[in-house]
Scaffold this motif. Structure first.
Motif, PDB file in Angstrom:
ATOM      1  N   PRO A  54      -5.992  -0.370 -10.168  1.00  0.00           N
ATOM      2  CA  PRO A  54      -5.174  -1.360  -9.470  1.00  0.00           C
ATOM      3  C   PRO A  54      -5.687  -1.581  -8.048  1.00  0.00           C
ATOM      4  CG  PRO A  54      -4.049   0.758  -9.470  1.00  0.00           C
ATOM      5  CD  PRO A  54      -5.282   0.926 -10.327  1.00  0.00           C
ATOM      6  N   ASP A  55      -5.274  -2.673  -7.444  1.00  0.00           N
ATOM      7  CA  ASP A  55      -5.619  -2.959  -6.055  1.00  0.00           C
ATOM      8  C   ASP A  55      -4.939  -1.917  -5.164  1.00  0.00           C
ATOM      9  OD1 ASP A  55      -5.989  -3.904  -3.504  1.00  0.00           O
ATOM     10  OD2 ASP A  55      -4.828  -5.752  -3.779  1.00  0.00           O
ATOM     11  N   PRO A  56      -5.693  -1.082  -4.465  1.00  0.00           N
ATOM     12  CA  PRO A  56      -5.074  -0.027  -3.643  1.00  0.00           C
ATOM     13  C   PRO A  56      -4.267  -0.580  -2.477  1.00  0.00           C
ATOM     14  CG  PRO A  56      -7.426  -0.136  -3.216  1.00  0.00           C
ATOM     15  CD  PRO A  56      -7.169  -1.036  -4.375  1.00  0.00           C
ATOM     16  N   GLU A  57      -4.545  -1.812  -2.067  1.00  0.00           N
ATOM     17  CA  GLU A  57      -3.834  -2.420  -0.943  1.00  0.00           C
ATOM     18  C   GLU A  57      -2.674  -3.317  -1.383  1.00  0.00           C
ATOM     19  OE1 GLU A  57      -4.536  -1.443   2.011  1.00  0.00           O
ATOM     20  OE2 GLU A  57      -6.264  -0.274   1.342  1.00  0.00           O
ATOM     21  N   CYS A  58      -2.565  -3.580  -2.683  1.00  0.00           N
ATOM     22  CA  CYS A  58      -1.505  -4.457  -3.207  1.00  0.00           C
ATOM     23  C   CYS A  58      -1.490  -5.797  -2.472  1.00  0.00           C
ATOM     24  CB  CYS A  58      -0.136  -3.792  -3.085  1.00  0.00           C
ATOM     25  SG  CYS A  58       0.011  -2.177  -3.867  1.00  0.00           S
ATOM     26  N   ALA A 248       3.101  -2.660 -12.208  1.00  0.00           N
ATOM     27  CA  ALA A 248       4.170  -2.720 -11.212  1.00  0.00           C
ATOM     28  C   ALA A 248       3.875  -3.795 -10.173  1.00  0.00           C
ATOM     29  CB  ALA A 248       4.341  -1.363 -10.545  1.00  0.00           C
ATOM     30  N   GLN A 249       2.616  -3.881  -9.731  1.00  0.00           N
ATOM     31  CA  GLN A 249       2.251  -4.924  -8.773  1.00  0.00           C
ATOM     32  C   GLN A 249       2.485  -6.307  -9.365  1.00  0.00           C
ATOM     33  OE1 GLN A 249      -1.496  -4.490  -6.610  1.00  0.00           O
ATOM     34  NE2 GLN A 249      -1.515  -2.283  -7.048  1.00  0.00           N
ATOM     35  N   LEU A 250       2.080  -6.489 -10.596  1.00  0.00           N
ATOM     36  CA  LEU A 250       2.251  -7.780 -11.271  1.00  0.00           C
ATOM     37  C   LEU A 250       3.731  -8.114 -11.428  1.00  0.00           C
ATOM     38  CD1 LEU A 250       1.069 -10.203 -12.807  1.00  0.00           C
ATOM     39  CD2 LEU A 250       1.060  -8.767 -14.869  1.00  0.00           C
TER      40      LEU A 250
END
Length: 352
Positions: A54-58, A248-250
Motif C-alpha cells: 500500500p501507499d505508505p503516505e496514504c 482500508a485506504q480505498l
C-alpha cells in the motif's frame, strides 16, 4: 486496566452458546446502515491490489481529507484506526502527567501508561448529568503535559461547544499543556462543534477522527489525526511504514466522497435515536440520557438490576449491550446501547 470494549460478537457467541449471525449487537457504536455500497463494490473490484504494497503516505486519502477539512496534507496523519494514533501520539510526546475525563474512553489512560506516564482524572458528576464545568476544569490543567478530551464524550454522549474548547486550548497553551480532542463521533451530531480547522492556528492541538464508526468499517480499521506540521513529521517518522492497508485506504477514499450515503446516515440516525430514546424513557425505573451521537447511556440505579445482570439476561437472548462497569466512576449502574435499525430497536425494547 484491561482493554474492555463492545463489539466482541465471537466471544459472546462462545460464552452464551449462540449463533454469531443471530446476535444483535448494541454494544458497539457502529452505523447500523452498514458500509456504503460504493465501498463494498470498490473493495470487490480491487482485491487484486493486495499483491502490491500500500501507499505508505496514504496520499490519495490525505488529498480528499485535506480538501474537505480545508487543511494541508502536511497537517494529517493516517492511522490503522484512531486508537493506533492515540498510542503513536503517546509514544512521540512521552508525557509525564496526563489528565482524562472520568468516565471516558479507556485507551487514553492505557496509552499513557504504556509509556510510563501518570494519570489524573477529572470526574464528571452523575448528580450534574455528567455535564462539563469549565471553571472546575481549567485549574486542573496546571502542571499537566497532555489532556485528552473526548467530544462528544463516550459513554455519556455529552459534548462541549466549540467556544468552550477554544477557551480550553488557550488556557492549555498558557500552561504548556497539549490538548487532544477526540472527535470520533462528531459526524453523528447535528451540532457543529469540531475544532479540526484550528490545528493551523494552535500548535498545542491534535484532533482525532475515526472513519470506522460513521462508515461502518471497524473491521478494516481507519482513522486520521490533524495537528501542526512539525508534529506530523515526528509521528510519520515513528509509525509503521505501511500501517494502513490498501483496502482500508480505498474504503476511506470512496466513503468520504459518498455524499448520498452521508445524507442517508444523518437522517436515519436522527430518526432512530429519537425513537429509541423515547421508547427507553417509557421504563419508569430507567434514567435515560438524551443522545447527541449514535449511542444512549442508561442509568439502572432505581431498577432491581445491575448492569452485569442485565447484560447477562439480554445476552442469553442474543442481544449485546455495553456494560459500563469498566468505565471509571460508573460501577454497576449503567449500560450503553447503540442506536440501530427500527426492527432491532424494537427487539431491544421488547426484550427489556
Amino acid at each position: 486496566m484491561q482493554q474492555n470494549h463492545g463489539g466482541n460478537i465471537r466471544a459472546a457467541a462462545k460464552e452464551y452458546n449462540l449463533d454469531p449471525a443471530e446476535i444483535i449487537d448494541f454494544s458497539a457504536n457502529i452505523n447500523f446502515l452498514g458500509p456504503p455500497e460504493s465501498v463494498t463494490k470498490a473493495l470487490k473490484n480491487n482485491l487484486k491490489g493486495i499483491k502490491d504494497y500500500p501507499d505508505p503516505e496514504c496520499n490519495q486519502l490525505k488529498t480528499i481529507i485535506a480538501k474537505q477539512e480545508n487543511l494541508e496534507e502536511d497537517n494529517l496523519v493516517i492511522g490503522n484506526g484512531a486508537v493506533e494514533l492515540i498510542y503513536l501520539l503517546a509514544t512521540v510526546l512521552s508525557p509525564r502527567e496526563a489528565l482524562v475525563l472520568a468516565p471516558t474512553f479507556s485507551e487514553y489512560r492505557l496509552a499513557i501508561e504504556s509509556v510510563g506516564g501518570s494519570i489524573e482524572e477529572f470526574q464528571l458528576q452523575k448528580e450534574e448529568g455528567f455535564r462539563f464545568n469549565l471553571d472546575d476544569l481549567l485549574p486542573r490543567l496546571d502542571n499537566i503535559d497532555i489532556f485528552f478530551l473526548c467530544n462528544p464524550n463516550n459513554p455519556t454522549g455529552k459534548f462541549i461547544t466549540r467556544e468552550d474548547i477554544i477557551e480550553i486550548i488557550n488556557y492549555a497553551a498558557s500552561q504548556d499543556t497539549f490538548l487532544v480532542v477526540d472527535e470520533a463521533f462528531v459526524d453523528f451530531l447535528e451540532e457543529d462543534i469540531t475544532v479540526i480547522d484550528l490545528v493551523k492556528q494552535y500548535d498545542n492541538l491534535f484532533v482525532l477522527r475515526s472513519l470506522t464508526k460513521f462508515f461502518a468499517i471497524p473491521g478494516l480499521r481507519l482513522g486520521y489525526g490533524a495537528t501542526n506540521k512539525e508534529l506530523i513529521k515526528k509521528l510519520n517518522a515513528s509509525k509503521d511504514p505501511w500501517n494502513v492497508n490498501c483496502l482500508a485506504q480505498l474504503a476511506g477514499e470512496k466513503a468520504l466522497n459518498d455524499k448520498e450515503y452521508i445524507k442517508q446516515t444523518e437522517e436515519a440516525i436522527l430518526r432512530e435515536k429519537e425513537f429509541l430514546y423515547q421508547k427507553l424513557n417509557q421504563f419508569s425505573k430507567f434514567k435515560v440520557y438524551y443522545p447527541h451521537a449514535n449511542y444512549i447511556l442508561v442509568d439502572l440505579e432505581n431498577s432491581n438490576l445491575t448492569s452485569t445482570r442485565l447484560e447477562e439476561k439480554l445476552a442469553q437472548q442474543g442481544i449485546l449491550v455495553r456494560n459500563c462497569n469498566t468505565y471509571s466512576g460508573l460501577g454497576e449502574d449503567f449500560i450503553r446501547v447503540a442506536v440501530k435499525s427500527r426492527e432491532n430497536n424494537l427487539e431491544l425494547i421488547n426484550r427489556l
